[in-house]
Design a protein around this motif. Structure first.
Motif, PDB file in Angstrom:
ATOM      1  N   SER A 195      17.250 -11.170   7.385  1.00 57.15           N
ATOM      2  CA  SER A 195      17.163 -11.873   8.674  1.00 57.15           C
ATOM      3  C   SER A 195      15.974 -12.834   8.737  1.00 57.15           C
ATOM      4  O   SER A 195      15.741 -13.466   9.768  1.00 57.15           O
ATOM      5  CB  SER A 195      17.062 -10.860   9.815  1.00 57.15           C
ATOM      6  N   GLY A 196      15.214 -12.922   7.637  1.00 51.93           N
ATOM      7  CA  GLY A 196      14.093 -13.860   7.593  1.00 51.93           C
ATOM      8  C   GLY A 196      12.769 -13.280   8.045  1.00 51.93           C
ATOM      9  O   GLY A 196      11.818 -14.026   8.307  1.00 51.93           O
ATOM     10  N   VAL A 197      12.674 -11.941   8.146  1.00 52.83           N
ATOM     11  CA  VAL A 197      11.447 -11.277   8.605  1.00 52.83           C
ATOM     12  C   VAL A 197      10.880 -10.428   7.470  1.00 52.83           C
ATOM     13  O   VAL A 197      11.632  -9.738   6.768  1.00 52.83           O
ATOM     14  CB  VAL A 197      11.743 -10.372   9.831  1.00 52.83           C
ATOM     15  N   GLN A 198       9.567 -10.482   7.273  1.00 54.71           N
ATOM     16  CA  GLN A 198       8.935  -9.599   6.300  1.00 54.71           C
ATOM     17  C   GLN A 198       9.010  -8.164   6.833  1.00 54.71           C
ATOM     18  O   GLN A 198       8.592  -7.911   7.963  1.00 54.71           O
ATOM     19  CB  GLN A 198       7.482 -10.013   6.067  1.00 54.71           C
ATOM     20  N   PRO A 199       9.548  -7.242   6.049  1.00 57.95           N
ATOM     21  CA  PRO A 199       9.802  -5.900   6.585  1.00 57.95           C
ATOM     22  C   PRO A 199       8.539  -5.154   7.015  1.00 57.95           C
ATOM     23  O   PRO A 199       8.448  -4.706   8.166  1.00 57.95           O
ATOM     24  CB  PRO A 199      10.510  -5.193   5.422  1.00 57.95           C
ATOM     25  N   ILE A 200       7.552  -4.982   6.112  1.00 59.51           N
ATOM     26  CA  ILE A 200       6.408  -4.118   6.405  1.00 59.51           C
ATOM     27  C   ILE A 200       5.095  -4.868   6.216  1.00 59.51           C
ATOM     28  O   ILE A 200       4.821  -5.387   5.135  1.00 59.51           O
ATOM     29  CB  ILE A 200       6.415  -2.870   5.496  1.00 59.51           C
ATOM     30  N   ALA A 201       4.297  -4.899   7.263  1.00 55.71           N
ATOM     31  CA  ALA A 201       2.955  -5.488   7.189  1.00 55.71           C
ATOM     32  C   ALA A 201       1.991  -4.451   6.627  1.00 55.71           C
ATOM     33  O   ALA A 201       2.089  -3.260   6.935  1.00 55.71           O
ATOM     34  CB  ALA A 201       2.495  -5.938   8.575  1.00 55.71           C
ATOM     35  N   VAL A 202       1.048  -4.906   5.805  1.00 51.46           N
ATOM     36  CA  VAL A 202       0.049  -4.020   5.208  1.00 51.46           C
ATOM     37  C   VAL A 202      -1.304  -4.721   5.225  1.00 51.46           C
ATOM     38  O   VAL A 202      -1.430  -5.845   4.737  1.00 51.46           O
ATOM     39  CB  VAL A 202       0.405  -3.643   3.750  1.00 51.46           C
ATOM     40  N   ALA A 203      -2.306  -4.050   5.779  1.00 50.29           N
ATOM     41  CA  ALA A 203      -3.668  -4.612   5.818  1.00 50.29           C
ATOM     42  C   ALA A 203      -4.438  -4.142   4.591  1.00 50.29           C
ATOM     43  O   ALA A 203      -5.416  -3.411   4.671  1.00 50.29           O
ATOM     44  CB  ALA A 203      -4.371  -4.175   7.105  1.00 50.29           C
ATOM     45  N   ALA A 204      -3.995  -4.583   3.409  1.00 50.41           N
ATOM     46  CA  ALA A 204      -4.480  -4.016   2.147  1.00 50.41           C
ATOM     47  C   ALA A 204      -5.920  -4.383   1.814  1.00 50.41           C
ATOM     48  O   ALA A 204      -6.511  -3.774   0.925  1.00 50.41           O
ATOM     49  CB  ALA A 204      -3.558  -4.438   1.005  1.00 50.41           C
ATOM     50  N   ARG A 205      -6.488  -5.361   2.502  1.00 45.48           N
ATOM     51  CA  ARG A 205      -7.906  -5.657   2.249  1.00 45.48           C
ATOM     52  C   ARG A 205      -8.779  -4.485   2.668  1.00 45.48           C
ATOM     53  O   ARG A 205      -9.849  -4.266   2.112  1.00 45.48           O
ATOM     54  CB  ARG A 205      -8.328  -6.934   2.994  1.00 45.48           C
ATOM     55  N   ASP A 206      -8.348  -3.729   3.681  1.00 43.15           N
ATOM     56  CA  ASP A 206      -8.977  -2.456   4.026  1.00 43.15           C
ATOM     57  C   ASP A 206      -8.251  -1.383   3.217  1.00 43.15           C
ATOM     58  O   ASP A 206      -7.141  -0.975   3.557  1.00 43.15           O
ATOM     59  CB  ASP A 206      -8.844  -2.164   5.521  1.00 43.15           C
ATOM     60  N   SER A 207      -8.882  -0.931   2.138  1.00 42.03           N
ATOM     61  CA  SER A 207      -8.188  -0.068   1.185  1.00 42.03           C
ATOM     62  C   SER A 207      -7.696   1.235   1.807  1.00 42.03           C
ATOM     63  O   SER A 207      -6.717   1.827   1.331  1.00 42.03           O
ATOM     64  CB  SER A 207      -9.099   0.237  -0.003  1.00 42.03           C
ATOM     65  N   TRP A 208      -8.337   1.699   2.891  1.00 41.81           N
ATOM     66  CA  TRP A 208      -7.914   2.961   3.487  1.00 41.81           C
ATOM     67  C   TRP A 208      -6.496   2.875   4.058  1.00 41.81           C
ATOM     68  O   TRP A 208      -5.814   3.895   4.171  1.00 41.81           O
ATOM     69  CB  TRP A 208      -8.902   3.419   4.560  1.00 41.81           C
ATOM     70  N   THR A 209      -6.044   1.654   4.386  1.00 41.89           N
ATOM     71  CA  THR A 209      -4.674   1.539   4.892  1.00 41.89           C
ATOM     72  C   THR A 209      -3.665   1.844   3.790  1.00 41.89           C
ATOM     73  O   THR A 209      -2.572   2.352   4.062  1.00 41.89           O
ATOM     74  CB  THR A 209      -4.411   0.141   5.462  1.00 41.89           C
ATOM     75  N   LEU A 210      -4.017   1.557   2.546  1.00 39.76           N
ATOM     76  CA  LEU A 210      -3.162   1.924   1.420  1.00 39.76           C
ATOM     77  C   LEU A 210      -3.185   3.436   1.193  1.00 39.76           C
ATOM     78  O   LEU A 210      -2.190   4.035   0.781  1.00 39.76           O
ATOM     79  CB  LEU A 210      -3.612   1.199   0.152  1.00 39.76           C
ATOM     80  N   ALA A 211      -4.340   4.050   1.486  1.00 38.79           N
ATOM     81  CA  ALA A 211      -4.451   5.506   1.353  1.00 38.79           C
ATOM     82  C   ALA A 211      -3.469   6.214   2.273  1.00 38.79           C
ATOM     83  O   ALA A 211      -2.982   7.305   1.947  1.00 38.79           O
ATOM     84  CB  ALA A 211      -5.882   5.952   1.644  1.00 38.79           C
ATOM     85  N   ALA A 212      -3.164   5.621   3.419  1.00 38.12           N
ATOM     86  CA  ALA A 212      -2.166   6.208   4.314  1.00 38.12           C
ATOM     87  C   ALA A 212      -0.807   6.263   3.616  1.00 38.12           C
ATOM     88  O   ALA A 212      -0.063   7.244   3.752  1.00 38.12           O
ATOM     89  CB  ALA A 212      -2.068   5.404   5.605  1.00 38.12           C
ATOM     90  N   TRP A 213      -0.495   5.226   2.864  1.00 37.83           N
ATOM     91  CA  TRP A 213       0.759   5.219   2.111  1.00 37.83           C
ATOM     92  C   TRP A 213       0.769   6.307   1.047  1.00 37.83           C
ATOM     93  O   TRP A 213       1.761   7.026   0.883  1.00 37.83           O
ATOM     94  CB  TRP A 213       0.986   3.839   1.474  1.00 37.83           C
ATOM     95  N   PHE A 214      -0.331   6.428   0.318  1.00 34.13           N
ATOM     96  CA  PHE A 214      -0.385   7.473  -0.704  1.00 34.13           C
ATOM     97  C   PHE A 214      -0.223   8.850  -0.062  1.00 34.13           C
ATOM     98  O   PHE A 214       0.521   9.695  -0.555  1.00 34.13           O
ATOM     99  CB  PHE A 214      -1.697   7.418  -1.487  1.00 34.13           C
ATOM    100  N   ASP A 215      -0.961   9.079   1.044  1.00 34.62           N
ATOM    101  CA  ASP A 215      -0.880  10.369   1.727  1.00 34.62           C
ATOM    102  C   ASP A 215       0.564  10.727   2.060  1.00 34.62           C
ATOM    103  O   ASP A 215       1.045  11.822   1.747  1.00 34.62           O
ATOM    104  CB  ASP A 215      -1.687  10.336   3.024  1.00 34.62           C
ATOM    105  N   TYR A 216       1.249   9.808   2.726  1.00 38.56           N
ATOM    106  CA  TYR A 216       2.587  10.144   3.203  1.00 38.56           C
ATOM    107  C   TYR A 216       3.601  10.285   2.080  1.00 38.56           C
ATOM    108  O   TYR A 216       4.481  11.157   2.122  1.00 38.56           O
ATOM    109  CB  TYR A 216       3.048   9.141   4.265  1.00 38.56           C
ATOM    110  N   LEU A 217       3.488   9.452   1.070  1.00 37.57           N
ATOM    111  CA  LEU A 217       4.404   9.607  -0.059  1.00 37.57           C
ATOM    112  C   LEU A 217       4.173  10.949  -0.754  1.00 37.57           C
ATOM    113  O   LEU A 217       5.122  11.650  -1.118  1.00 37.57           O
ATOM    114  CB  LEU A 217       4.217   8.444  -1.036  1.00 37.57           C
ATOM    115  N   ASP A 218       2.901  11.329  -0.908  1.00 38.38           N
ATOM    116  CA  ASP A 218       2.597  12.612  -1.544  1.00 38.38           C
ATOM    117  C   ASP A 218       3.026  13.779  -0.658  1.00 38.38           C
ATOM    118  O   ASP A 218       3.608  14.757  -1.144  1.00 38.38           O
ATOM    119  CB  ASP A 218       1.100  12.701  -1.841  1.00 38.38           C
ATOM    120  N   LEU A 219       2.773  13.686   0.637  1.00 38.53           N
ATOM    121  CA  LEU A 219       3.160  14.756   1.558  1.00 38.53           C
ATOM    122  C   LEU A 219       4.681  14.930   1.603  1.00 38.53           C
ATOM    123  O   LEU A 219       5.185  16.055   1.683  1.00 38.53           O
ATOM    124  CB  LEU A 219       2.626  14.466   2.960  1.00 38.53           C
TER     125      LEU A 219
END
Length: 422
Positions: free
Chosen positions: A184-208
């Motif tokens: 539909s022309g929209v980027q699905p998921i926004a990620v504030a990856a310059r703040d590395s802790w936001t990526l840690a949330a992804w690791f946490d949930y995938l591992d959990l």
């Protein structure tokens, strides 16, 4: 004679009155000089400061004998500076995080034991759910504030436009939603990856979701090698989202403060983040924003969540511990705990506080209340700081080049062995 006495009395009265004024002046000066100074350092983003200040203003009104001096410091700078404060010349109260983040300083003798405050102020009952996260070696060192539930913020209007009928509840449904949004022309998921802790949330949930909370906590404690196949499985699942073009472009250019407009403008449709992020949306569009739990990956793994708790601490070297305890007792009341949580878009950790009214917070509250698989504090709050820093650095490198999974995990394993001596 009478007139003489009257004049004398008048003179005496004037002298007495003057003396009284002088005495009052000196007494007032002494009172002001004796006013206790209480220094507080707070980690706060710009949109959180007014909520903090409202609570501090109420404390000052209730405690006019205390000269309260508050310093607001940017979150990332705060993380770097707090170790130096606690070890040398700290303020009387600092804001911080529960779990390993708190325990790291408690076991080094840098925090005041608050166990008597927990008993005296009724916190053992009111904060029973977060007592464990506030405890190290059988003693409590933290005064809990609000806490966050994590999940996906999403734009309801963009979901509808893309033909997505319901919130994704499974991994396959999440990937399908990404494909429809992309089409539909929209980027699905926004990620504030310059703040590395936001990526840690992804690791946490995938591992959990893949390995469960028991495994996750063992990994956080340094008891499992990073070269374990189960850890690689987490990164492989993460890479599958990248392969399906689920994430926005140039994510490493965005931090949490700059990512909000990406969702507000409709350039992206989803974001994995804590409930505090709801404050980033303008009031006139909040009806277009929903919130859903991280989807199931393996139905056999009990659902666990991240529920990090923010806290106040009294440094062991604080100069004014008596008034610091008065401030903590005030901030821990059900009313103030609820006010802070409401202002931050968080959940109150005091069980006598009013339940949240904000729709996003309500979903987060229900998510944590119905969690059967356990509640983690968050990647860099459950783990020793040095290991967490190296882990989050590796996540940014992985995000930049997902083909390097084995190399990154081997390096993290070398780091784990050095830090944990195993």
């Amino acid at each position: 004679m009478f007139a003489h006495r009257l004049r004398a009395f008048g003179t005496l009265a004037r002298v007495t009155a003057a003396a009284a004024i002088v005495a009052a002046t000196f007494t007032g000066a002494a009172t002001n000089a004796d006013a206790s100074t209480l220094t507080v350092n707070v980690s706060a983003r710009a949109n959180q400061r007014s909520t903090w200040q409202d609570a501090f203003d109420k404390f000052k009104k209730a405690n006019p004998d205390i000269d309260l001096k508050v310093s607001y410091i940017d979150e990332e700078a705060y993380k770097v500076q707090i170790s130096g404060w606690l070890a040398t010349d700290p303020p009387d109260v600092v804001s911080w995080h529960d779990g390993e983040r708190m325990a790291y300083y408690a076991q080094r003798g840098l925090l005041e034991d608050l166990s008597t405050d927990w008993a005296k102020n009724g916190w053992n009952d009111q904060y029973a759910a977060v007592k464990g996260a506030s405890t190290w070696n059988g003693k409590q060192y933290a005064a809990p504030l609000g806490y966050d539930a994590y999940g996906f913020f999403y734009r309801k209007d963009l979901f509808e436009k893309a033909g997505i009928k319901s919130e994704p509840k499974t991994w396959n449904e999440l990937i399908d939603a990404c494909k429809k949004l992309k089409a539909s022309g929209v980027q699905p998921i926004a990620v504030a990856a310059r703040d590395s802790w936001t990526l840690a949330a992804w690791f946490d949930y995938l591992d959990l979701r893949i390995n469960g909370n028991a495994f996750h906590q063992q990994l956080m404690a340094g008891q499992i090698p990073y070269t374990d196949a189960r850890v690689k499985k987490v990164f492989t699942a993460w890479k599958s989202l990248m392969d399906n073009q689920c994430f926005m472009e140039n994510a490493l250019s965005y931090d949490v403060d700059s990512i909000g407009p990406v969702l507000v403008s409709g350039k992206a449709a989803m974001m994995l983040m804590g409930t505090f992020f709801s404050a980033s949306f303008p009031a006139n569009m909040k009806q277009d924003v929903g919130f859903f739990r991280f989807p199931v990956i393996d139905a056999n793994v009990p659902m666990a969540e991240d529920g990090p708790v923010n806290v106040l601490l009294i440094p062991a070297k604080a100069k004014n511990k008596a008034d610091a305890r008065r401030l903590l007792a005030f901030m821990e009341t059900p009313e103030i705990n609820a006010d802070l949580a409401r202002g931050w878009g968080q959940l109150p950790s005091n069980n006598k506080a009013a339940a949240p009214e904000d729709p996003i917070s309500k979903v987060g509250f229900q998510t944590l209340a119905n969690t059967s698989g356990g509640i983690a504090q968050f990647y860099d709050r459950d783990m020793q700081k040095e290991m967490a820093d190296e882990g989050m650095k590796a996540m940014q490198q992985f995000y930049s080049d997902p083909s390097q999974i084995d190399t990154l995990l081997a390096r993290l394993e070398t780091t784990r062995q050095r830090i944990y001596h195993k």
